[in-house]
Scaffold this active site. Structure first.
Site, PDB file in Angstrom:
ATOM      1  N   THR A 138       0.695  -2.156 -18.083  1.00 26.95           N
ATOM      2  CA  THR A 138       1.846  -1.761 -18.870  1.00 26.95           C
ATOM      3  C   THR A 138       2.806  -0.954 -17.996  1.00 26.95           C
ATOM      4  O   THR A 138       2.634  -0.885 -16.777  1.00 26.95           O
ATOM      5  CB  THR A 138       1.401  -0.957 -20.106  1.00 26.95           C
ATOM      6  N   HIS A 176       0.806  -1.230   0.000  1.00 31.59           N
ATOM      7  CA  HIS A 176       0.000   0.000   0.000  1.00 31.59           C
ATOM      8  C   HIS A 176       0.839   1.280   0.000  1.00 31.59           C
ATOM      9  O   HIS A 176       0.297   2.372  -0.167  1.00 31.59           O
ATOM     10  CB  HIS A 176      -0.942   0.012   1.211  1.00 31.59           C
ATOM     11  N   ARG A 177       2.140   1.173   0.182  1.00 33.32           N
ATOM     12  CA  ARG A 177       3.000   2.355   0.138  1.00 33.32           C
ATOM     13  C   ARG A 177       3.661   2.532  -1.230  1.00 33.32           C
ATOM     14  O   ARG A 177       4.340   3.512  -1.478  1.00 33.32           O
ATOM     15  CB  ARG A 177       4.092   2.237   1.215  1.00 33.32           C
ATOM     16  N   GLY A 178       3.506   1.567  -2.098  1.00 31.15           N
ATOM     17  CA  GLY A 178       4.170   1.596  -3.398  1.00 31.15           C
ATOM     18  C   GLY A 178       3.439   2.456  -4.417  1.00 31.15           C
ATOM     19  O   GLY A 178       2.396   3.056  -4.132  1.00 31.15           O
ATOM     20  N   LEU A 179       3.986   2.482  -5.617  1.00 33.98           N
ATOM     21  CA  LEU A 179       3.435   3.291  -6.706  1.00 33.98           C
ATOM     22  C   LEU A 179       1.970   2.963  -6.972  1.00 33.98           C
ATOM     23  O   LEU A 179       1.113   3.843  -6.973  1.00 33.98           O
ATOM     24  CB  LEU A 179       4.278   3.055  -7.972  1.00 33.98           C
ATOM     25  N   GLY A 233       0.011   0.492  -5.239  1.00 36.79           N
ATOM     26  CA  GLY A 233      -0.759   0.245  -4.020  1.00 36.79           C
ATOM     27  C   GLY A 233      -1.268   1.513  -3.371  1.00 36.79           C
ATOM     28  O   GLY A 233      -2.425   1.578  -2.925  1.00 36.79           O
ATOM     29  N   TYR A 280      11.534 -12.300 -13.428  1.00 38.43           N
ATOM     30  CA  TYR A 280      10.365 -11.544 -12.962  1.00 38.43           C
ATOM     31  C   TYR A 280       9.124 -11.968 -13.740  1.00 38.43           C
ATOM     32  O   TYR A 280       8.047 -12.168 -13.160  1.00 38.43           O
ATOM     33  CB  TYR A 280      10.619 -10.048 -13.120  1.00 38.43           C
ATOM     34  N   TRP A 310      20.875   4.135 -21.133  1.00 39.18           N
ATOM     35  CA  TRP A 310      21.139   2.787 -21.646  1.00 39.18           C
ATOM     36  C   TRP A 310      20.365   2.510 -22.931  1.00 39.18           C
ATOM     37  O   TRP A 310      19.214   2.920 -23.092  1.00 39.18           O
ATOM     38  CB  TRP A 310      20.733   1.748 -20.608  1.00 39.18           C
TER      39      TRP A 310
END
Length: 389
Positions: A166, A13-16, A18, A138, A242
């Site tokens: 995406t 819940h703290r992520g992008l 979530g 992944y 890169w």
């Protein structure tokens, strides 16, 4: 439709994603939300996850937690990417089942698709040819996750939905140079190159205090700061990125992704995805103490054998639009008013040459994106600067 008092656990819940899903649910009046930081709950710890479900007993689960990173991190930490993601998924999905969770939303990634898949990629191209090597681990973990959801639905009649977003960007993105995705990494590199040229050293030090690079922070010497930034392709008014810049990518604003996810969580069931009106939602039994009886399964090998093979039940989430990495760099430079040079190192890997998803299934379920890339880049830059203060 889930009732407003439904207890919903959002893993990550703290992520992008979530955090955006949390906010979207709040805005819709869903206040009975549960979250745990990594420090509070290690999702790779099987016992700790079971104890959490024993205590909280959520009615619905959003699995937005993952061990993630860009092409550099995927290359360096291959074992971590497959093992940690598999442990997180297995622990949460199996505990959701054993604790009788009514609805689960699993978030994957469009990297699940083959490297040379026909474009735009429909859900049906999954497992039709080899994956991109640089993020194979992944991708395999995420394929396993969506197959777990699909398999639990078919064997036990659960209602677990897997969505494949995406490339995402937005508030609370990961800007750490060692393991961030292309958009935030590019933006931070260009921003720091601009600050070096303009000699805004106070801001540079604030930036490094907020997000240290290896062991270098705002208290480090100017020489050490310049040395570490050079290692990551950041110079005075110049940025080295890169790859060749030619790969095509699709980008979705994280708050759009959250809105799509919540729309699906609230309005879409497994029966809607496979197109069967009379699909039974009860294929397992529970004992009086609420523990699922795994042996009481009516639909082993497929909940409705007469329907034949049911596969690729996941949903692509995206815009259906793409641009090259080089074009993206120009848009970021324009948003930041960067007048310096952007150079591409073609000796470094490009990753998948093109990765555009077909979003026909998503549109048929009643959702389309709202934020276009130019507006999103400007919003992300504003958020980044505001969060340095």
């Amino acid at each position: 439709m889930l009732e407003k008092n439904t207890k919903i656990y959002i893993a990550g819940h703290r992520g992008l994603v979530g955090s955006a899903i949390w906010n979207n649910l709040k805005e819709r009046g869903y206040d009975n939300l549960v979250g745990r930081t990594h420090k509070e709950l290690d999702l790779t710890d099987q016992i700790a996850v079971r104890q959490f479900f024993d205590k909280e007993k959520p009615d619905a689960v959003v699995l937005a937690a993952a061990f993630v990173g860009g092409i550099m991190a995927n290359s360096l930490y291959r074992a971590d990417f497959i093992m940690q993601n598999m442990m997180i998924q297995c622990n949460i999905i199996d505990n959701a089942f054993s604790h009788g969770v009514k609805k689960l939303l699993f978030l994957g990634s469009t990297c699940i698709y083959p490297k040379n898949a026909p474009q735009p990629m429909t859900e049906d191209v999954l497992l039709t040819s080899p994956l991109e090597y640089s993020n194979e681990e992944y991708a395999i973990a995420k394929i396993a996750g969506l197959k777990m959801c699909e398999s639990y639905n078919l064997q036990y009649g659960t209602n677990y939905i897997a969505v494949m977003p995406t490339n995402l960007y937005g508030p609370n993105d990961n800007f750490h140079l060692e393991n961030s995705h292309v958009m935030p990494a590019m933006m931070r590199k260009i921003y720091l190159a601009k600050l070096i040229h303009e000699e805004h050293w106070n801001t540079i030090r604030k930036d490094l205090d907020k997000r240290p690079v290896e062991d270098i922070n705002g208290s480090s010497s100017k020489e050490d700061i310049l040395h570490i930034l050079t290692k990551y392709g950041i110079y005075d008014n110049k940025v080295l990125l890169w790859g060749s810049g030619t790969p095509l990518r699709e980008f979705l604003w994280s708050e759009d992704m959250a809105d799509a996810s919540v729309h699906i969580l609230l309005n879409v069931d497994f029966k809607d995805i496979i197109g069967i009106d009379k699909y039974s939602s009860v294929f397992y039994g529970t004992s009086t103490n609420g523990v699922v009886d795994r042996n009481n399964s009516v639909g082993r090998g497929g909940a409705i054998p007469s329907l034949g093979e049911i596969r690729n039940c996941h949903i692509n989430i995206g815009t259906g639009k793409e641009l090259s990495i080089k074009s993206l760099s120009h848009l970021v430079a324009k948003a930041l008013d960067f007048k310096g040079n952007i150079v591409f190192d073609s000796s470094k890997p490009d990753g998948t040459p093109r990765k555009l998803v077909n979003v026909d299934k998503l549109h048929s379920l009643g959702w389309k994106h709202k934020v276009e890339i130019e507006d999103g880049i400007t919003r992300l830059y504003q958020w980044y600067r505001e969060n340095l203060k």
